[in-house]
Design a protein around this motif. Structure first.
Motif, mmCIF file in Angstrom:
data_model
loop_
_atom_site.group_PDB
_atom_site.id
_atom_site.type_symbol
_atom_site.label_atom_id
_atom_site.label_comp_id
_atom_site.label_asym_id
_atom_site.label_seq_id
_atom_site.Cartn_x
_atom_site.Cartn_y
_atom_site.Cartn_z
ATOM 1 N N LEU A 45 -13.351 -8.366 -16.524
ATOM 2 C CA LEU A 45 -14.586 -8.948 -17.081
ATOM 3 C C LEU A 45 -14.367 -9.220 -18.590
ATOM 4 O O LEU A 45 -14.927 -10.239 -19.007
ATOM 5 C CB LEU A 45 -15.717 -8.304 -16.849
ATOM 6 C CG LEU A 45 -17.124 -8.777 -17.109
ATOM 7 C CD1 LEU A 45 -17.311 -9.813 -16.556
ATOM 8 C CD2 LEU A 45 -18.058 -7.727 -17.092
ATOM 9 N N ARG A 46 -13.366 -8.473 -19.168
ATOM 10 C CA ARG A 46 -13.331 -8.473 -20.757
ATOM 11 C C ARG A 46 -12.710 -9.893 -20.719
ATOM 12 O O ARG A 46 -12.995 -10.537 -21.688
ATOM 13 C CB ARG A 46 -12.531 -7.470 -21.168
ATOM 14 C CG ARG A 46 -11.941 -7.709 -22.642
ATOM 15 C CD ARG A 46 -10.975 -6.698 -22.964
ATOM 16 N NE ARG A 46 -9.612 -6.817 -22.332
ATOM 17 C CZ ARG A 46 -9.031 -8.059 -22.761
ATOM 18 N NH1 ARG A 46 -8.898 -8.615 -23.560
ATOM 19 N NH2 ARG A 46 -7.635 -8.124 -21.715
ATOM 20 N N ARG A 47 -11.743 -9.929 -20.219
ATOM 21 C CA ARG A 47 -10.776 -11.369 -20.206
ATOM 22 C C ARG A 47 -11.588 -12.568 -19.717
ATOM 23 O O ARG A 47 -11.668 -13.822 -20.306
ATOM 24 C CB ARG A 47 -9.540 -11.147 -19.402
ATOM 25 C CG ARG A 47 -8.562 -12.285 -19.162
ATOM 26 C CD ARG A 47 -7.243 -12.128 -18.461
ATOM 27 N NE ARG A 47 -6.537 -13.462 -18.416
ATOM 28 C CZ ARG A 47 -5.451 -13.490 -17.738
ATOM 29 N NH1 ARG A 47 -4.941 -12.146 -17.344
ATOM 30 N NH2 ARG A 47 -4.789 -14.549 -17.543
ATOM 31 N N CYS A 56 -22.182 -10.711 -20.931
ATOM 32 C CA CYS A 56 -21.893 -9.346 -20.209
ATOM 33 C C CYS A 56 -22.299 -8.084 -20.708
ATOM 34 O O CYS A 56 -22.748 -8.057 -21.813
ATOM 35 C CB CYS A 56 -20.339 -9.316 -20.025
ATOM 36 S SG CYS A 56 -19.587 -10.876 -19.191
ATOM 37 N N HIS A 57 -22.722 -7.532 -19.676
ATOM 38 C CA HIS A 57 -23.146 -6.087 -19.908
ATOM 39 C C HIS A 57 -22.887 -5.291 -18.854
ATOM 40 O O HIS A 57 -22.970 -5.441 -17.823
ATOM 41 C CB HIS A 57 -24.853 -6.078 -20.211
ATOM 42 C CG HIS A 57 -25.345 -5.030 -20.484
ATOM 43 N ND1 HIS A 57 -25.367 -4.488 -21.943
ATOM 44 C CD2 HIS A 57 -26.065 -3.817 -19.979
ATOM 45 C CE1 HIS A 57 -26.093 -3.152 -22.141
ATOM 46 N NE2 HIS A 57 -26.489 -2.977 -21.047
ATOM 47 N N ALA A 58 -22.539 -3.756 -19.123
ATOM 48 C CA ALA A 58 -22.161 -2.730 -18.469
ATOM 49 C C ALA A 58 -23.095 -1.658 -18.260
ATOM 50 O O ALA A 58 -24.130 -1.669 -19.337
ATOM 51 C CB ALA A 58 -20.865 -2.180 -18.704
ATOM 52 N N VAL A 59 -23.204 -1.093 -17.360
ATOM 53 C CA VAL A 59 -24.622 -0.358 -17.012
ATOM 54 C C VAL A 59 -23.810 1.026 -16.298
ATOM 55 O O VAL A 59 -23.323 0.971 -15.034
ATOM 56 C CB VAL A 59 -25.666 -0.535 -16.161
ATOM 57 C CG1 VAL A 59 -26.621 0.542 -16.267
ATOM 58 C CG2 VAL A 59 -26.208 -1.791 -16.658
ATOM 59 N N CYS A 76 -17.688 5.810 -20.636
ATOM 60 C CA CYS A 76 -17.808 4.557 -20.146
ATOM 61 C C CYS A 76 -18.563 3.696 -21.541
ATOM 62 O O CYS A 76 -17.998 2.670 -21.565
ATOM 63 C CB CYS A 76 -18.985 4.580 -19.091
ATOM 64 S SG CYS A 76 -18.230 5.105 -17.568
ATOM 65 N N LEU A 77 -19.086 4.437 -22.298
ATOM 66 C CA LEU A 77 -19.533 3.605 -23.534
ATOM 67 C C LEU A 77 -18.402 3.436 -24.156
ATOM 68 O O LEU A 77 -18.389 2.334 -25.024
ATOM 69 C CB LEU A 77 -20.629 4.508 -24.173
ATOM 70 C CG LEU A 77 -21.877 4.991 -23.485
ATOM 71 C CD1 LEU A 77 -22.715 5.886 -24.212
ATOM 72 C CD2 LEU A 77 -22.736 3.735 -23.443
ATOM 73 N N GLU A 81 -17.225 -0.414 -25.309
ATOM 74 C CA GLU A 81 -17.115 -0.937 -26.635
ATOM 75 C C GLU A 81 -15.839 -1.350 -27.056
ATOM 76 O O GLU A 81 -15.648 -2.656 -27.625
ATOM 77 C CB GLU A 81 -17.336 0.223 -27.785
ATOM 78 C CG GLU A 81 -17.489 -0.087 -29.068
ATOM 79 C CD GLU A 81 -17.815 1.271 -29.913
ATOM 80 O OE1 GLU A 81 -17.566 1.125 -31.209
ATOM 81 O OE2 GLU A 81 -17.957 2.457 -29.402
ATOM 82 N N ASP A 82 -14.707 -0.705 -26.530
ATOM 83 C CA ASP A 82 -13.241 -1.426 -26.652
ATOM 84 C C ASP A 82 -12.910 -2.709 -25.967
ATOM 85 O O ASP A 82 -12.303 -3.710 -26.744
ATOM 86 C CB ASP A 82 -12.215 -0.299 -26.221
ATOM 87 C CG ASP A 82 -12.251 0.926 -27.040
ATOM 88 O OD1 ASP A 82 -12.617 0.853 -28.260
ATOM 89 O OD2 ASP A 82 -11.560 1.950 -26.270
ATOM 90 N N ALA A 83 -13.827 -2.821 -25.013
ATOM 91 C CA ALA A 83 -13.719 -4.212 -24.390
ATOM 92 C C ALA A 83 -14.673 -5.303 -24.964
ATOM 93 O O ALA A 83 -14.622 -6.395 -24.510
ATOM 94 C CB ALA A 83 -14.074 -4.076 -22.888
#
Length: 444
Positions: A45-47, A56-59, A76-77, A81-83
């Protein structure tokens, strides 16, 4: 890696539609557990986000079942953040005394939490893969499921106004792990995944490896069988759609008279289609029989109902109703202006005083700014334009065949202390005219 990314991107391209009516709001949400599947999805998803410039958002859903959950949430946080993808942690609690399996409770709580982040046009990505599909198929087989259950997981399905998409559904677990190692990714290992007391873990560690060794093409075979079952389900719905539309009434109840014209098999299917439309869990065969024999065909003076997991099936005036527990809205009030929709509480839809309607039947009062909406009929009386005398709303609801459980869920238009109209039922004679119509658009 490259072929997997191309597969991932092609799946998302099929479902993500940035040119929707809400392009600025459409986003992709990742269900991010931190396991290898969702960890790889984050990298893919980062790419994709960089290539497409989309939100985009992750949960991460924190179930509190493991002593390691806080550590997993922190990881995960950090990974998100790195992505370059924002991430939230949702805390849920499970009622472990309910008698339901921990797996089911966790899954239901997880999707309830994720639904908060998914709006119209959004995609929710989950990490189920080909091995998960085999497990789901075998679990359905163990339960004695029909084609609906055996169709297992679809690549996409409607969810909370958007869609769930499973980009890895045709990819084996070993492929996912190989690519994750190739990319040097870290991920979390949930210790509960090794506990073979859980049915899914038993299949994962004891059964599926044996099947794969004996029949290397078992993943493709199960996927093909699941797809064929899904096609049969779609065909049945297509063939019965006209009958279903005839039996489904405007208030989303189901006509018993219409059901009686069909065979037992078709009738059961129509009831399933009805419950599916209302987003209810599918009943068992035994429950379907009870719905018909104990509810639909109960004595005329009875008040039959069948309690299912998410609600009740009730009968009223030769109709079947799906009734869920609702909050008390009798204290809710709101002003209303012409042609400005008012969103009603508790997913009861929206109400509009439409001045352009060809069926206008309300005359606006001298001070329309005093018009308001309420749901509390207590002590109110009205005189429908077709009646000679006024009556208490309680009696009018009975005369208009409004089921008892809907009488405090029906919007009432008021002018000061006078009833102007009851949505979907009548206009008071004192306010009969041609200025506007009260339109109630109900939600499912």
């Amino acid at each position: 890696m490259e072929s997997l990314y191309q597969h991932f991107a092609s799946v998302l391209d099929r479902y993500y539609q940035p040119n929707t009516t809400l392009p600025s709001m459409a986003k992709i949400v990742l269900a991010f557990s931190g396991g290898v599947d969702s960890r790889l999805l984050l990298e893919l998803l980062r790419r994709y986000q960089q290539a497409q410039s989309i939100a985009c958002h992750a949960v991460y859903v924190h179930h509190g079942l493991s002593v390691n959950a806080d550590s997993w949430a922190s990881k995960c946080l950090l990974w998100a953040e790195d992505a370059g993808i924002s991430c939230s942690v949702e805390y849920v609690s499970l009622d472990l005394s309910s008698g339901e399996s921990v797996e089911l409770l966790a899954r239901e709580a997880r999707y309830q939490a994720l639904a908060k982040y998914v709006n119209a046009g959004d995609l929710l990505l989950t990490g189920q893969h080909a091995d998960d599909q085999i497990e789901t198929f075998l679990l359905a087989l163990k339960r004695g499921s029909g084609p609906k259950g055996l169709s297992s997981m679809a690549e996409s399905m409607a969810f909370s106004g958007g869609q769930i998409v499973r980009p890895l559904l045709c990819v084996k677990r070993e492929q996912i792990e190989a690519v994750a190692h190739q990319l040097g990714l870290e991920w979390v290992e949930d210790e509960s995944n090794q506990d073979t007391r859980y049915d899914r873990n038993f299949l994962r560690h004891r059964v599926v490896p044996e099947l794969s060794q004996r029949w290397p093409s078992i993943h493709q075979s199960v996927q093909r069988s699941a797809s064929l079952c899904a096609e049969q389900e779609s065909l049945l719905d297509e063939l019965l759609n006209t009958a279903f539309e005839y039996a489904l009434l405007n208030d989303l109840s189901l006509s018993i008279d219409a059901l009686e014209t069909h065979s037992q098999l078709a009738r059961a299917r129509l009831i399933r289609m009805w419950l599916a439309k209302l987003n209810a869990n599918m009943p068992t065969q035994a429950q379907l029989n009870l719905i018909w024999n104990e509810v639909a065909l109960a004595q005329q003076d009875a008040n039959p109902k069948l309690q299912l997991k998410q609600g009740e099936v009730r009968r009223f005036q030769k109709r079947l109703y799906w009734v869920t527990e609702t909050a008390d809205v009798s204290m809710w009030q709101n002003t209303i202006q012409t042609d400005l929709p008012v969103v009603l509480p508790e997913r009861l839809g929206e109400l509009t005083l439409c001045s352009t309607s060809s069926e206008a039947n309300i005359a606006l009062p001298s001070k329309p700014e005093l018009l308001r909406i309420t749901f509390n009929p207590e002590g109110l009386s009205a005189r429908p334009s077709t009646r000679n005398h006024s009556r208490k709303l309680k009696k009018l609801f009975q005369e208009y065949n409004v089921p008892s459980w809907l009488r405090r869920q029906t919007p009432i238009l008021m002018y000061q202390d006078q009833v102007v109209a009851v949505a979907g039922l009548f206009v008071d004679q004192a306010f009969s005219g041609k200025d506007c119509e009260l339109v109630w658009r109900k939600s499912l």
